[in-house]
Scaffold this motif. Structure first.
Motif, PDB file in Angstrom:
ATOM      1  N   ASP A 237      48.571   1.617  40.252  1.00 23.11           N
ATOM      2  CA  ASP A 237      49.370   2.306  41.276  1.00 23.11           C
ATOM      3  C   ASP A 237      48.556   3.298  42.097  1.00 23.11           C
ATOM      4  OD1 ASP A 237      51.735   1.016  40.514  1.00 23.11           O
ATOM      5  OD2 ASP A 237      52.062   2.447  38.885  1.00 23.11           O
ATOM      6  N   GLU A 238      47.232   3.153  42.085  1.00 24.72           N
ATOM      7  CA  GLU A 238      46.404   4.172  42.728  1.00 24.72           C
ATOM      8  C   GLU A 238      46.530   4.182  44.255  1.00 24.72           C
ATOM      9  OE1 GLU A 238      43.981   2.171  40.287  1.00 24.72           O
ATOM     10  OE2 GLU A 238      42.691   3.808  39.665  1.00 24.72           O
ATOM     11  N   LEU A 239      46.429   3.000  44.904  1.00 26.13           N
ATOM     12  CA  LEU A 239      46.555   2.985  46.363  1.00 26.13           C
ATOM     13  C   LEU A 239      46.901   1.617  46.942  1.00 26.13           C
ATOM     14  CD1 LEU A 239      43.079   3.080  48.155  1.00 26.13           C
ATOM     15  CD2 LEU A 239      43.316   2.434  45.809  1.00 26.13           C
ATOM     16  N   PRO A 240      47.607   0.745  46.233  1.00 23.98           N
ATOM     17  CA  PRO A 240      47.833  -0.602  46.759  1.00 23.98           C
ATOM     18  C   PRO A 240      48.545  -0.629  48.102  1.00 23.98           C
ATOM     19  CG  PRO A 240      49.259  -0.166  44.880  1.00 23.98           C
ATOM     20  CD  PRO A 240      48.239   0.920  44.923  1.00 23.98           C
ATOM     21  N   HIS A 241      49.488   0.291  48.330  1.00 29.11           N
ATOM     22  CA  HIS A 241      50.225   0.269  49.588  1.00 29.11           C
ATOM     23  C   HIS A 241      49.368   0.685  50.767  1.00 29.11           C
ATOM     24  CE1 HIS A 241      53.533  -0.263  46.906  1.00 29.11           C
ATOM     25  NE2 HIS A 241      53.433   0.953  46.411  1.00 29.11           N
ATOM     26  N   SER A 242      48.258   1.365  50.510  1.00 27.76           N
ATOM     27  CA  SER A 242      47.399   1.874  51.581  1.00 27.76           C
ATOM     28  C   SER A 242      46.363   0.861  52.047  1.00 27.76           C
ATOM     29  CB  SER A 242      46.678   3.146  51.108  1.00 27.76           C
ATOM     30  OG  SER A 242      47.604   4.147  50.754  1.00 27.76           O
ATOM     31  N   VAL A 243      46.292  -0.300  51.391  1.00 29.06           N
ATOM     32  CA  VAL A 243      45.246  -1.283  51.686  1.00 29.06           C
ATOM     33  C   VAL A 243      45.754  -2.329  52.681  1.00 29.06           C
ATOM     34  CG1 VAL A 243      43.759  -3.076  50.719  1.00 29.06           C
ATOM     35  CG2 VAL A 243      44.186  -0.975  49.424  1.00 29.06           C
ATOM     36  N   ALA A 244      45.001  -2.506  53.763  1.00 27.33           N
ATOM     37  CA  ALA A 244      45.254  -3.598  54.717  1.00 27.33           C
ATOM     38  C   ALA A 244      43.915  -4.229  55.056  1.00 27.33           C
ATOM     39  CB  ALA A 244      45.937  -3.083  55.971  1.00 27.33           C
ATOM     40  N   GLU A 269      44.050   4.673  54.200  1.00 29.20           N
ATOM     41  CA  GLU A 269      44.728   5.759  54.915  1.00 29.20           C
ATOM     42  C   GLU A 269      43.986   7.093  54.859  1.00 29.20           C
ATOM     43  OE1 GLU A 269      49.320   5.097  55.348  1.00 29.20           O
ATOM     44  OE2 GLU A 269      48.833   5.384  53.240  1.00 29.20           O
ATOM     45  N   ARG A 270      43.135   7.259  53.852  1.00 29.82           N
ATOM     46  CA  ARG A 270      42.424   8.537  53.704  1.00 29.82           C
ATOM     47  C   ARG A 270      40.981   8.298  53.268  1.00 29.82           C
ATOM     48  NH1 ARG A 270      47.350   9.222  51.610  1.00 29.82           N
ATOM     49  NH2 ARG A 270      46.671   8.938  49.448  1.00 29.82           N
ATOM     50  N   GLU A 271      40.115   9.186  53.662  1.00 31.10           N
ATOM     51  CA  GLU A 271      38.684   9.059  53.362  1.00 31.10           C
ATOM     52  C   GLU A 271      38.433   8.999  51.859  1.00 31.10           C
ATOM     53  OE1 GLU A 271      34.927   8.330  54.647  1.00 31.10           O
ATOM     54  OE2 GLU A 271      36.600   8.776  56.013  1.00 31.10           O
ATOM     55  N   GLY A 272      39.180   9.816  51.090  1.00 29.36           N
ATOM     56  CA  GLY A 272      38.978   9.859  49.644  1.00 29.36           C
ATOM     57  C   GLY A 272      39.301   8.558  48.942  1.00 29.36           C
ATOM     58  N   GLN A 273      40.082   7.688  49.581  1.00 30.19           N
ATOM     59  CA  GLN A 273      40.442   6.414  48.949  1.00 30.19           C
ATOM     60  C   GLN A 273      39.259   5.456  48.880  1.00 30.19           C
ATOM     61  OE1 GLN A 273      43.766   5.339  51.449  1.00 30.19           O
ATOM     62  NE2 GLN A 273      45.252   6.342  50.109  1.00 30.19           N
ATOM     63  N   LYS A 274      38.259   5.691  49.697  1.00 29.76           N
ATOM     64  CA  LYS A 274      37.061   4.841  49.627  1.00 29.76           C
ATOM     65  C   LYS A 274      36.415   4.923  48.247  1.00 29.76           C
ATOM     66  CE  LYS A 274      35.728   4.940  54.529  1.00 29.76           C
ATOM     67  NZ  LYS A 274      34.655   5.326  55.481  1.00 29.76           N
ATOM     68  N   ARG A 275      36.422   6.120  47.656  1.00 33.95           N
ATOM     69  CA  ARG A 275      35.800   6.292  46.337  1.00 33.95           C
ATOM     70  C   ARG A 275      36.512   5.439  45.284  1.00 33.95           C
ATOM     71  NH1 ARG A 275      35.916  11.680  47.997  1.00 33.95           N
ATOM     72  NH2 ARG A 275      37.664  12.133  46.602  1.00 33.95           N
ATOM     73  N   LYS A 314      44.191   6.591  59.539  1.00 29.94           N
ATOM     74  CA  LYS A 314      44.985   7.645  58.922  1.00 29.94           C
ATOM     75  C   LYS A 314      46.488   7.354  58.992  1.00 29.94           C
ATOM     76  CE  LYS A 314      45.483  12.667  58.773  1.00 29.94           C
ATOM     77  NZ  LYS A 314      45.088  13.965  59.395  1.00 29.94           N
ATOM     78  N   ASN A 315      47.117   7.358  57.798  1.00 26.38           N
ATOM     79  CA  ASN A 315      48.571   7.170  57.670  1.00 26.38           C
ATOM     80  C   ASN A 315      49.086   5.954  58.450  1.00 26.38           C
ATOM     81  OD1 ASN A 315      48.764   9.544  56.074  1.00 26.38           O
ATOM     82  ND2 ASN A 315      48.879  10.810  57.919  1.00 26.38           N
ATOM     83  N   TRP A 316      48.351   4.844  58.379  1.00 25.82           N
ATOM     84  CA  TRP A 316      48.705   3.679  59.179  1.00 25.82           C
ATOM     85  C   TRP A 316      50.077   3.112  58.852  1.00 25.82           C
ATOM     86  CZ3 TRP A 316      49.852  -0.930  56.903  1.00 25.82           C
ATOM     87  CH2 TRP A 316      49.358  -1.173  55.617  1.00 25.82           C
ATOM     88  N   GLN A 317      50.572   3.316  57.631  1.00 33.20           N
ATOM     89  CA  GLN A 317      51.873   2.750  57.263  1.00 33.20           C
ATOM     90  C   GLN A 317      53.038   3.363  58.047  1.00 33.20           C
ATOM     91  OE1 GLN A 317      52.568   1.642  52.930  1.00 33.20           O
ATOM     92  NE2 GLN A 317      51.010   3.210  52.706  1.00 33.20           N
ATOM     93  N   SER A 318      52.828   4.547  58.613  1.00 34.17           N
ATOM     94  CA  SER A 318      53.893   5.227  59.352  1.00 34.17           C
ATOM     95  C   SER A 318      53.570   5.418  60.829  1.00 34.17           C
ATOM     96  CB  SER A 318      54.181   6.597  58.712  1.00 34.17           C
ATOM     97  OG  SER A 318      54.652   6.438  57.383  1.00 34.17           O
ATOM     98  N   ASP A 319      52.482   4.825  61.288  1.00 36.31           N
ATOM     99  CA  ASP A 319      52.046   4.972  62.675  1.00 36.31           C
ATOM    100  C   ASP A 319      52.328   3.670  63.433  1.00 36.31           C
ATOM    101  OD1 ASP A 319      50.643   5.062  65.076  1.00 36.31           O
ATOM    102  OD2 ASP A 319      48.981   6.205  64.233  1.00 36.31           O
TER     103      ASP A 319
END
Length: 328
Positions: A237-244, A269-275, A314-319
């Motif tokens: 559940d770390e960031l699956p929704h943020s991946v496109a 969606e965020r720089e820190g997610q790259k790690r 950044k925050n692409w799911q809501s933009d």
């Protein structure tokens, strides 16, 4: 002055050059009594809809992952039978949306309801029917009040016989006595029974797709989905929704014969997610590239060089603008 409009002169067959070749006709003929149409699998996220779609089609056309909300667009798979052609529509799981992306996915699902001939409500054998399932059924009946609904108890391999029996009865009652079929996609249990029931509910009609078609998804869409599947593997559940994922370019390699160069971008969606995607010592990133490349070679039937990069949207799911660029 004549009231008759002037139309351009189109060449008659006799005017065509002698070396002109007519496009081959596609044979959509079917025997008398043949049935064809669309069935949509609906249900909560992670109820086995994509796994079931792949099992029925006999080929991987929908990605699967342990996380909910993996499917992001309707995927059509074609099942060819002697007496019918069934177009299986795997939809995103209907859910209470938290983002603009979620709202748009829900609208797509509801629009799909109105366009299909049969709806299959998927309920896992190992999870009790809850308010979410009732909410989905209510949405189905509002969007397509005349469309028959078949109950499908999925994941038989994850439940005991007593659990399966209780679930069949509960789903039967939920559907007011409607037909219910237990299946296991991974074990290929009762798939023919499900197809027989669905076929019987389809209207009579011709074949809608050629016999060699398994999906109407284009190549780049299938490629981007396979890369996203590899990226989701092991994320929990770390960031699956943020991946496109977006395919930038696919070209024959200039210096490697028989190799296809695929250039693709994973958006976060965020720089820190790259790690998170890189993992310790870049091990996860290496695994993502390796698994993606293997899947692409299986799909394309040739050697592939994969140039995969990460970018932040950044925050692409809501933009709305970002969603549009990513095809939502």
């Amino acid at each position: 002055m004549s009231d008759t409009p002037d139309f351009p002169d189109f060449p008659d067959e006799t005017d065509l050059p002698s070396d002109a070749v007519a496009a081959p006709a596609i044979d959509f003929s079917a025997p008398e009594g043949f049935r064809s149409g669309f069935v949509s699998f609906v249900g909560r996220p992670n109820t086995g809809k994509s796994t079931l779609t792949n099992a029925l089609v006999g080929e991987k056309i929908a990605i699967t992952a342990d996380q909910p909300e993996t499917t992001r667009h309707p995927i059509r798979g074609i099942v060819h039978r002697p007496e019918s052609q069934i177009i299986v529509v795997d939809t995103p799981g209907l859910h209470r949306p938290r983002t603009l992306l979620g709202e748009r996915l829900n609208e797509v699902v509801k629009e799909t309801y109105a366009d299909v001939d049969v709806i299959g409500l998927c309920i896992p054998a190992d999870e009790k029917i809850g308010p979410g399932d009732r909410w989905i059924l209510d949405a189905v009946r509002k969007a397509a009040p005349k469309t028959p609904v078949v109950g499908i108890v999925t994941k038989l391999d994850k439940a005991s016989k007593d659990q399966v029996g209780a679930q069949l009865m509960a789903l039967h009652d939920l559907l007011d006595g409607g037909e219910v079929i237990p299946v296991s996609a991974t074990g290929e249990v009762q798939l023919d029974v499900l197809l027989d029931v669905v076929s019987g509910l389809l209207p009579e009609g011709p074949k809608l797709y050629p016999d060699d078609h398994v999906t109407d998804d284009d190549r780049d869409t299938r490629m981007s989905e396979l890369i996203r599947e590899a990226a989701l593997s092991g994320l929990h559940d770390e960031l699956p929704h943020s991946v496109a994922v977006q395919i930038d370019e696919v070209l024959p390699s200039e210096d490697r014969e028989g190799v296809l160069d695929v250039h693709a971008v994973i958006f976060l969606e965020r720089e820190g997610q790259k790690r998170i995607l890189r993992g310790k010592d870049n091990r996860r990133w290496g695994r993502i590239i390796h698994n993606s490349r293997q899947s692409l070679m299986d799909l394309l039937g040739q050697n592939v060089y994969l140039d995969l990069r990460m970018k932040v949207a950044k925050n692409w799911q809501s933009d709305p603008k970002q969603l549009g660029r990513l095809g939502f």
